[in-house]
Design a protein around this motif. Structure first.
Motif, PDB file in Angstrom:
ATOM      1  N   LEU A 338       0.837  -1.207   0.000  1.00 34.09           N
ATOM      2  CA  LEU A 338       0.000   0.000   0.000  1.00 34.09           C
ATOM      3  C   LEU A 338       0.869   1.254   0.000  1.00 34.09           C
ATOM      4  CD1 LEU A 338      -2.936  -0.858   2.441  1.00 34.09           C
ATOM      5  CD2 LEU A 338      -2.747  -1.236  -0.003  1.00 34.09           C
ATOM      6  N   PRO A 368     -10.371  -3.444   0.161  1.00 34.34           N
ATOM      7  CA  PRO A 368      -9.772  -2.108   0.382  1.00 34.34           C
ATOM      8  C   PRO A 368      -8.373  -1.999  -0.206  1.00 34.34           C
ATOM      9  CG  PRO A 368     -10.802  -2.919   2.392  1.00 34.34           C
ATOM     10  CD  PRO A 368     -10.827  -4.056   1.428  1.00 34.34           C
ATOM     11  N   ILE A 372      -6.825   0.263  -3.650  1.00 26.80           N
ATOM     12  CA  ILE A 372      -5.666   1.168  -3.610  1.00 26.80           C
ATOM     13  C   ILE A 372      -4.586   0.712  -4.591  1.00 26.80           C
ATOM     14  CG2 ILE A 372      -3.772   1.961  -2.133  1.00 26.80           C
ATOM     15  CD1 ILE A 372      -5.893   1.601   0.215  1.00 26.80           C
ATOM     16  N   LYS A 374      -4.819  -0.963  -7.256  1.00 27.32           N
ATOM     17  CA  LYS A 374      -5.134  -0.909  -8.689  1.00 27.32           C
ATOM     18  C   LYS A 374      -4.899   0.479  -9.288  1.00 27.32           C
ATOM     19  CE  LYS A 374     -10.089   0.211  -8.696  1.00 27.32           C
ATOM     20  NZ  LYS A 374      -9.961   1.568  -9.248  1.00 27.32           N
ATOM     21  N   ARG A 375      -4.733   1.498  -8.446  1.00 30.73           N
ATOM     22  CA  ARG A 375      -4.684   2.855  -8.979  1.00 30.73           C
ATOM     23  C   ARG A 375      -3.395   3.210  -9.739  1.00 30.73           C
ATOM     24  NH1 ARG A 375      -8.659   6.101  -7.750  1.00 30.73           N
ATOM     25  NH2 ARG A 375      -7.461   7.995  -8.072  1.00 30.73           N
TER      26      ARG A 375
ATOM     27  N   ASP B 211      -5.676   6.315 -13.306  1.00 33.55           N
ATOM     28  CA  ASP B 211      -6.076   6.719 -11.953  1.00 33.55           C
ATOM     29  C   ASP B 211      -5.012   7.542 -11.237  1.00 33.55           C
ATOM     30  OD1 ASP B 211      -8.475   5.498 -12.212  1.00 33.55           O
ATOM     31  OD2 ASP B 211      -7.876   3.636 -11.210  1.00 33.55           O
ATOM     32  N   VAL B 327      -3.621   6.878   1.821  1.00 35.97           N
ATOM     33  CA  VAL B 327      -2.546   5.956   2.177  1.00 35.97           C
ATOM     34  C   VAL B 327      -1.246   6.738   2.276  1.00 35.97           C
ATOM     35  CG1 VAL B 327      -1.382   3.803   1.606  1.00 35.97           C
ATOM     36  CG2 VAL B 327      -3.724   4.179   0.844  1.00 35.97           C
TER      37      VAL B 327
END
Lengths: 414, 656
Positions: A338, A368, A372, A374-375, B211, B327
């Motif tokens: 992450l 969740p 994140i 995949k962005r 994205d 994050v």
């Protein structure tokens, strides 16, 4: 494959032998022996009082030898430097004691030399990479890659790893496949293997891949470029190799290379490799304090260092796809993945970690994290792109790597 | 008696409720600001007392050096005959002042002050430059005291002058407010043109890039410089929300998806990671969470963006827990949603002693706190909560007593620690009558009316002069390019944005239409994504789109209305990548006005899938010189395939 018991006996012999030699030198050879013993701990350490220039030379040579050992498996070089410095100290040190009692360098005896030097080199490299100017240059270089089209800009080892992963993520577009296969045919791969063989083990011969070089042989095997007799030798050697798979460089088994080699071996018909490699991943290369070792030294069965997060994630994700490990690694990899996703794809390590995380998420029900991870756009580093392809394949079919590929699947011999 | 209590109202104006008058005897400072300032004065006086004792009672070179260093930053350097260091200290204090405001380095000035003292003490017996060792300038004692007194005196004089100047205007302003007429808001829908299509296309390209892409925005520092990604994203989100509500209520699919992407881009680390630096420097807090504490410039703005998004689309996507997950670079996650952002903003309001809570640690800006109030109010409208009602009285008290000045303007900034305000250079004069995207309209309508009246006071004449120059529906002006706020480029569109905003303010439809048309003609670049179609930076482009698309609903009206389900047929699906749907709305709840244009080239067969039609009812589609008939199925759906080779304006209506 050696048993843990036999490795333990070896380690005990080495420890006892080292202590015995040191004690013999200190107790049996007087002041000269003390100087000689100091060289067993830090090459050149026993000459620092009387021959400082020579001591520094030995220290530098020892550093170079350690790097050569860790990087290319040239283990004799470190032995040679230790022996040479010890003998030199024996010959050149004064037979009588100095006015000041010589002291061993404090704490150095607590760590094996290899850890100190390798750690220092790694730390220096990482610290230098964090300097603003160098970091910017590194990022610029990372962004200059254009995915698999730039596979030939990778180092030989990474090129082989990339080719293996591309093979696992097949089918690939024709042109891309040709490029990947071309990199395996590039003379650089064989040349490196030949040089290391010569340097580390004085090997000569027509086949540079006759032994070790797990990354190259795995890539050749997975891309269908390893001849039948070489494949048979690959399987045979794996069966008796200490780590259950051939080493990457002589005496060093690395987690990603080992995993890819294990996959290649299983596809080549080695029925026992799954059990052997699983034993490695749950034994000597198991996770300790959230990290898997960077490598495992076969002569003594000693793990060293921590694998870079991306390599940890990639190796275990592929192993998870093969059902060789459980989901335990994900708990420690999750925040790292992450974090990499948050930092973006400006460095190849982060990009690879993100892609490896996506491979993991093909098996983990963690929406969740998936949202994140995949962005970021994985598009620069070839290994990251290959891992991303693999992730996509496994998302569609989580069992894709477990099955023996049929004729239409995978990469043909070309 | 507080200012709020002493406010009184003028006679009702013919157009609506009366406009609030200004208090005739406003205090110089509100109670909290006064207390904070007195605390500062007490601390400074204590130090001055200690300094006086050291200089005059204790005596000796070291004591005098320490004392004079306390009296004035670097004062000790003058005493030990080091004038260069004295000058350097003055420069350092100015730098520290900028850092105090810029990055909330509250410790900067005390640090410079104390460091200068320490160095001066070290130099007491040390070598001197150009003068002999052991030289002490006794004359520096009165000079340092005069410098300190002059500095404090000039500050007090400036503040007092400004107060008295504004106070003198109050009777005149109140006379004006008693008779002021407020123009009605312009609500006439515009006929969309090629520029609108180009801008919409740019928005879609921006939203549908990968994205992690932030292409199309201006890059630079993220604290104050005008290149903050957060504000650029805010403005694009608001503009797209207005477009969705005003022009695409009956075809929300694509623009809702695009808006979702833009809102999610707010979670990109590059957009909010500045906060960690500010939180460490200003709060000594290493928590990178961008929502929990202070940082209203991010939390409130994002809350308001989501309010607009929900009011325009009806989507509840961001109400889901964890739908906005931030994050940090080490993998720590901070999970938020519309409700939790709202709760964080409300909690910050409730915990603030001043009543307004900070953007940068220790600095509370009026505009950001207006956005905070909007964020609460919009959430209340959308979800039936009452957060704004709970904080409104205290919020208004802070606005009216702590931030207001006699002429009805509000200080842009105030320190939560020492109660000081100053002109930061970000807004003209450091004051404004109203700010925020709704300009008090939703949260404090009475204040909004007064602020509008006060704004009109300065704008009406200029706008009238410009209106007189409109000819052939155009405003033929060659306006010079103006520097963007970040000063790295100048843009020709910026002066036009002011004119369009002014025309909306004074309610001059003719001037508004002419300025919109002429601005596009004179500032168009012909550029396509990622270039901008108009000569302006990203922030300016957002403002421009906001102003273009603010009818019939503007942002305030949209948020006060909330989401209203569209009536009439809906365009449910089409080849969104091939066709740009620029308009889809129903004026009568029965028919559908639809504007389509090819996106990249002529499309010969585009399937349009309609829904929400009357089941079994025959419909006809008129436009482009042809009529096409279709019957809605039992689910109220129908498909039509038409060529889209040129821009088309179509009407789908019942055939009987």
């Amino acid at each position: 494959m050696f048993t843990e018991r036999s490795l333990r006996v070896r380690r005990a012999i080495v420890v006892v032998g080292s202590v015995a030699v040191t004690a013999t030198l200190v107790l049996g050879f007087g002041h000269r022996g003390q100087h000689m013993a100091r060289n067993l701990i830090v090459p050149g350490g026993g000459l620092i009082d009387e021959r400082p220039i020579l001591a520094v030379c030995f220290l530098v040579t020892a550093t170079v030898a350690t790097v050569a050992w860790v990087k290319w498996g040239v283990d004799w070089s470190i032995v040679a430097v230790v022996v040479a410095s010890t003998v030199s100290a024996g010959l050149l040190a004064s037979p009588v004691a100095h006015s000041a009692t010589p002291q061993f360098a404090r704490s150095t005896h607590e760590f094996p030399l290899v850890i100190i030097v390798a750690g220092a080199v790694t730390w220096t490299r990482a610290a230098a990479g964090r300097l603003p100017g160098i970091r910017r240059l590194g990022r610029r270089r990372a962004r200059s890659f254009h995915g698999l089209a730039d596979i030939d800009r990778l180092s030989v080892v990474d090129r082989c790893r990339c080719a293996s992963i591309v093979a696992l993520s097949a089918p690939s577009p024709e042109a891309e496949l040709d490029r990947v296969l071309a990199t395996m045919e590039d003379s650089g791969v064989a040349r490196r293997a030949a040089r290391i063989g010569l340097l580390a083990r004085c090997r000569r011969g027509p086949d540079p891949f006759s032994i070790d070089h797990a990354h190259a042989r795995a890539a050749l095997s997975l891309t269908g470029r390893l001849p039948a007799d070489a494949t048979a030798r690959f399987v045979d050697q794996a069966g008796v190799a200490p780590g259950g798979v051939p080493a990457s460089e002589p005496s060093w088994v690395r987690p990603l290379d080992g995993t890819l080699a294990a996959v290649a071996l299983e596809r080549a018909g080695d029925r026992g490799v799954a059990q052997r490699w699983t034993a490695m991943l749950t034994g000597p290369m198991s996770m300790r304090r959230g990290h898997r070792p960077a490598c495992w030294w076969t002569p003594l069965g000693v793990s060293a260092g921590s694998a870079p997060p991306w390599e940890h994630a990639a190796a275990t994700a592929i192993a998870r796809a093969m059902r060789w490990v459980t989901d335990d690694d994900w708990a420690v990899l999750r925040p790292r993945v992450l974090g990499a996703a948050a930092r973006g794809t400006s460095t190849c390590h982060d990009e690879r970690l993100i892609a490896a995380g996506r491979v993991w998420l093909a098996f983990i029900d963690d929406d969740p994290a998936a949202g994140i991870v995949k962005r970021p756009s994985v598009r620069h580093d070839p290994i990251a792109v290959a891992l991303d392809r693999l992730a996509r394949r496994l998302t569609i079919d989580p069992n894709a790597l477990c099955r023996t590929p049929d004729v239409s699947e995978g990469i043909s011999a070309g | 008696m507080t200012v709020s209590e002493s406010m009184h109202r003028s006679q009702p104006s013919p157009d609506g409720p009366p406009i609030m008058l200004l208090p005739t005897h406003p205090p110089r400072l509100g109670p909290v600001s006064r207390r904070l300032l007195l605390r500062l004065v007490a601390v400074l006086c204590t130090f001055q007392l200690v300094a006086a004792i050291l200089v005059f009672a204790v005596g000796g070179h070291t004591a005098r050096t320490v004392g004079l260093s306390i009296v004035f930053p670097g004062g000790g350097f003058l005493y030990v005959a080091s004038p260069i260091l004295f000058v350097l200290t003055a420069v350092a204090v100015i730098v520290a002042l900028v850092l105090w405001w810029g990055v909330s380095a509250h410790f900067a000035i005390p640090l410079v002050w104390a460091s200068a003292g320490v160095v001066a003490v070290v130099l007491v017996d040390g070598p001197r430059l150009l003068v002999d060792r052991g030289t002490y300038w006794q004359w520096s004692i009165p000079v340092v005291y005069v410098a300190a007194a002059a500095t404090v005196g000039s500050m007090v004089w400036r503040v007092e002058q400004a107060y008295r100047r504004k106070l003198a205007k109050v009777p005149g302003i109140n006379d004006y407010l008693r008779t002021a007429q407020l123009p009605k808001r312009l609500t006439l829908p515009r006929t969309l043109d090629d520029t609108d299509a180009q801008l919409l296309r740019w928005c879609y390209d921006f939203a549908f890039q990968p994205d992690d892409g932030l292409d199309g925005l201006d890059w630079g520092e993220q604290f104050h410089g005008g290149t903050q990604l957060r504000y650029q994203l805010n403005s694009v989100s608001w503009a797209m929300s207005l477009y969705a509500a005003n022009h695409l209520p009956n075809a929300p699919t694509q623009i809702e998806s695009a808006l979702t992407n833009v809102v999610l881009k707010h979670t990109d680390l590059r957009v909010w990671r500045y906060w960690r630096t500010l939180n460490i420097l200003g709060n000594f807090d290493t928590d990178p969470d961008p929502i929990r504490r202070d940082n209203i410039m991010f939390s409130a703005f994002l809350g308001d963006v989501i309010n607009s998004f929900e009011a325009a689309t009806g989507s509840t996507r961001f109400d889901e827990p964890g739908s906005l997950t931030f994050v940090w670079r080490d993998g720590r996650t901070f999970e938020y949603d519309h409700h939790s952002i709202y709760a964080a903003v409300k909690a910050n309001f409730e915990h603030s002693k001043l009543g307004f809570f900070p953007c940068e640690p220790g600095w509370s800006f009026t505009v950001c706190n207006v956005m905070g109030a909007q964020a609460l109010h919009g959430h209340d409208i959308a979800h039936g909560s009452d957060g704004w009602a709970q904080v409104r009285d205290r919020w208004q008290h802070t606005l009216d007593n702590e931030y207001s000045t006699p002429d009805g303007s509000y200080a842009h900034i105030r320190s939560n620690h020492v109660g000081l305000s100053w002109d930061t250079g970000e807004v003209p004069g450091g004051h404004y009558f109203a700010n925020g995207t709704h300009r008090f309209v939703d949260i404090l309508p009475g204040h909004a009316r007064r602020a509008k009246a006060l704004d009109l006071c300065g704008a009406s004449g200029k706008m009238a002069a410009l209106s007189a120059m409109v000819a052939d529906d155009r405003l033929d002006l060659d306006l010079p390019a103006e520097p963007e706020r970040h000063r790295t480029r100048s843009s020709r569109l910026l002066p036009w944005i002011k004119i369009i905003g002014g025309a909306r303010l004074v309610g001059d439809q003719k001037l508004l239409d002419a300025a919109i048309r002429s601005s596009a003609e004179k500032c168009g670049t012909g550029g396509q994504w990622p270039d901008r179609p108009l000569d302006v930076g990203a922030a300016g482009l957002g403002s421009y789109m906001l102003l273009r698309w603010s009818a019939p609903l503007d942002l305030a009206a949209l948020n006060m209305r909330g989401y209203v389900e569209p009536a009439g047929p809906m365009l449910d699906d089409t080849s969104w990548d091939d066709v740009l749907v620029t308009e889809a709305r129903s004026l009568d709840g029965v028919s559908l006005r639809l504007s389509l244009r090819p996106r990249d080239g002529a499309v010969h067969g585009v399937r349009l899938r309609f829904a929400a039609m009357v089941p079994g009812c025959p419909y006809r589609m008129l436009g482009a010189g042809s009529v096409c008939s279709v019957v809605a199925d039992e689910r109220g759906c129908a498909d039509v395939v038409i060529p889209v080779e040129v821009p088309l304006d179509l009407i789908l209506e019942p055939a009987r």
